[in-house]
Design an enzyme around this catalytic site. Sequence first.
Site, PDB file in Angstrom:
ATOM      1  N   ASP A 302       0.889  -1.149   0.038  1.00 24.97           N
ATOM      2  CA  ASP A 302       0.016   0.125   0.002  1.00 24.97           C
ATOM      3  C   ASP A 302       0.947   1.357  -0.232  1.00 24.97           C
ATOM      4  O   ASP A 302       0.403   2.346  -0.221  1.00 24.97           O
ATOM      5  CB  ASP A 302      -0.885   0.181   1.179  1.00 24.97           C
ATOM      6  CG  ASP A 302      -2.022  -1.026   0.994  1.00 24.97           C
ATOM      7  OD1 ASP A 302      -2.490  -0.870  -0.165  1.00 24.97           O
ATOM      8  OD2 ASP A 302      -2.210  -1.729   1.892  1.00 24.97           O
ATOM      9  N   TYR A 386      -9.977  -0.469   2.680  1.00 23.80           N
ATOM     10  CA  TYR A 386      -9.430  -0.587   4.083  1.00 23.80           C
ATOM     11  C   TYR A 386      -9.058   0.891   4.389  1.00 23.80           C
ATOM     12  O   TYR A 386      -8.698   1.299   3.624  1.00 23.80           O
ATOM     13  CB  TYR A 386      -8.006  -1.437   4.079  1.00 23.80           C
ATOM     14  CG  TYR A 386      -8.327  -2.810   4.690  1.00 23.80           C
ATOM     15  CD1 TYR A 386      -8.481  -2.918   6.192  1.00 23.80           C
ATOM     16  CD2 TYR A 386      -8.137  -4.034   4.139  1.00 23.80           C
ATOM     17  CE1 TYR A 386      -8.745  -4.127   6.489  1.00 23.80           C
ATOM     18  CE2 TYR A 386      -8.421  -4.974   4.860  1.00 23.80           C
ATOM     19  CZ  TYR A 386      -8.780  -5.254   5.957  1.00 23.80           C
ATOM     20  OH  TYR A 386      -8.894  -6.559   6.182  1.00 23.80           O
ATOM     21  N   ASP A 387      -8.969   1.230   5.802  1.00 26.50           N
ATOM     22  CA  ASP A 387      -8.449   2.466   6.262  1.00 26.50           C
ATOM     23  C   ASP A 387      -7.529   2.107   7.398  1.00 26.50           C
ATOM     24  O   ASP A 387      -7.525   1.186   8.125  1.00 26.50           O
ATOM     25  CB  ASP A 387      -9.503   3.109   6.916  1.00 26.50           C
ATOM     26  CG  ASP A 387     -10.814   3.354   6.138  1.00 26.50           C
ATOM     27  OD1 ASP A 387     -11.726   2.465   5.662  1.00 26.50           O
ATOM     28  OD2 ASP A 387     -10.783   4.360   5.456  1.00 26.50           O
ATOM     29  N   GLU A 483      25.852  -6.451   9.274  1.00 21.63           N
ATOM     30  CA  GLU A 483      24.453  -6.347   8.753  1.00 21.63           C
ATOM     31  C   GLU A 483      23.831  -7.840   8.571  1.00 21.63           C
ATOM     32  O   GLU A 483      22.704  -8.022   8.918  1.00 21.63           O
ATOM     33  CB  GLU A 483      24.197  -5.741   7.311  1.00 21.63           C
ATOM     34  CG  GLU A 483      24.725  -4.346   7.547  1.00 21.63           C
ATOM     35  CD  GLU A 483      24.638  -3.471   6.182  1.00 21.63           C
ATOM     36  OE1 GLU A 483      25.110  -4.080   5.038  1.00 21.63           O
ATOM     37  OE2 GLU A 483      24.179  -2.169   6.071  1.00 21.63           O
TER      38      GLU A 483
HETATM   39 CU    CU Z   1      -7.312  -7.467   7.329  1.00 24.85          CU
END
Ligand code: CU
Length: 685
Positions: A302, A386-387, A483
């Site tokens: 997202d 979704y939020d 690393e």
């Molecule tokens: Cu979910």
Amino acid sequence: MQASVTPRHPLARLTADEIDVARQIITAGGLVTDSTRFAYLGLAEPSKDEVLAYTPGTPIDRRVRAVLLDVATGAAHVVIASLTKGTVEQVEPIDTRTQGQPAIMDDDLITVDEIVKSDPEWVAAMAKRGLTDLDKIRPCPLSPGEFGFPGEEGRRLLRVLSFVQNRPEDHPWAHPVDGVVAYVDLIERKVVKLIDHRVLPVPQREHNHDDPAYTGPPRTTLKPLDIVQPEGPSFTVDGDEISWDHWRLRIGFDAREGLVLYQIRYVDNGRERPIIYRASVGEMVVPYGDPSPTRFWQSYFDIGEYLIGQQVNSLELGCDCLGEIYYFDAVLPTTRGEPRVVKNAICLHEEDFGVLWKHTDIFTGSSEVRRQRRLVVSYFATIGNYDYGFYWYFYLDGTIQLEVKATGVIFTAPHIPGNPYASQITDEIAGPFHQHLYNVRLDMMVDGLTNAVEEIDAVRVRTGPGNEYGNAFTRSVTRLRRESEAVRDAHPGASRVWKIINPNSRNAVGQPVGYALIPQGGPLLLADEGSSVRRRGAFATHHLWVTRYHPDERYPAGEFINANPGGAGLPAYVAQDRSIDGEDIVVWHTFGITHFPRPEDWPVMPVDCCGFTLKPIGFFDRNPALDLPAVTSTHCRPGHHGSGHAGHEHGRHDGGHAHAGPEHGGHEHGGHEHGGHEHSGHEHS
Ligand code: CU
């Protein structure tokens, strides 16, 4: 064409004027045609040295970074331009066959709708499912992932699942059209492949959480609850700089990463001590666990694929945020490179957080309590169904937290009896299993640039010489030196923490000062070895990564994650295997939730929270909140809560009226103390 206003700080957020000037400079450079879209535009941050050396009045070279996409040809470029000099400084083509694609843009929602609805095969597939009114079908522009399918290389693709919306007020998520998916080429503007796997019934019933006819009348059990700060809030804001109690920090807001916090400092006895140079949620992925031929590819990045910052909400006082709120507007670019302002995008306020410390002494009769407070910097973004709310918390005792709240509507499918990859939500609807995994990038600066990381575990000690009765336990401390040694997983059973120390800065007892990253330790990416999402979202396969700071290493899954085949970002960064011991380091932490949708998540989901805590361990020489005043509320009088000896003594002092009256009685205090704040504290501590 130079920016008219001199920025107040090298990290100041881009203004609308600056975005305008940026577009003009890039256009004057011959880089913009009618079919050019600004897939990204943001501040090209000056180097850390420059920022740390900055004093007000020093000239600043203000630069922007843009990703341009020609929607007619698919050609994409990264452009750097100087607003100060008025010149384009760098133009670099993106090889979309190997590097991946610019992010999905808001315009693509409309493009996809036009493309699928003019494809006869897709229209026929819809008709086969009884869907003949195309105006009621809502195709979704879903990121394609990358599977090496022949013919897909270098293409700007979306995979399209659809929903039915009966009327404008009807939420389409209740009517998923499953068993059919269109692969759409956005540049050629056509469906390149249609998979029509199985005809499944489209769930019919409406479930509209904003329809009183569905939800029933509102409950009447609750009286108003207000937050009152008669003298105003305790923070001050100067441009992007925030001061609150002993905390100092600066906010940024990026079209991709959303909220960015810079130069987080704590003023300790008049000395400003840095803790984090830059903090942001650099990437997230929502991988779905349904292997069906129409859904196996579902995994949404997202941030990198959908630019979460671009999807920021405009917040409303009293609804989203309660109390004395300060809002920052966000200034973002449109796909045409014009500025747009989102009002009330970032919320700043302070919250009571129950008891900070308390003691009633059986010998001295002393009874003391101090209340905790936190400063909250937050924003919400909506990505399709979704939020997501991102909440940074700063506490009076030096603790820092990030809490991510996932809410909105789950991505649905028709219920198929016996499906092991989804839970049944209603008689018709199922919620496919999935995860929400976030990676926060913490450019650490604990008391300066030379930092190191220790892994600390609680360990049992075997019964034997020196531990004859077997009661001993201790802790192991392992310094992560390179690393390759610092790719680590949480171990909740050992209370594992990662302590970021400064070996060159010592506390009162001679130990390096430090802040511990306390992970919640949920499941990591569950997709199997060899899966595409595991290659592309490798950041989500471990809870901890530590890298030596490099200004270009910004993104956990690489820069162009859309259609990227994988290997970019953290795996590539740590392959250099640099020393991270006493260096300028960046700590990357993966956290998240594994979501088996519940009936209670329907038709709109109560927030599901996850995050992490950064807690000072030996950063201060003693409890940094000793100097808090005893009375922070007019309801509270010193000694009022006391019991035993203390209660008696102060009872006399207060007189009988202390407990009188329902408004100021003990019940009200009890309500405060054990109210929502404290409870939520338990949940994520
Ligand atoms: Cu979910």
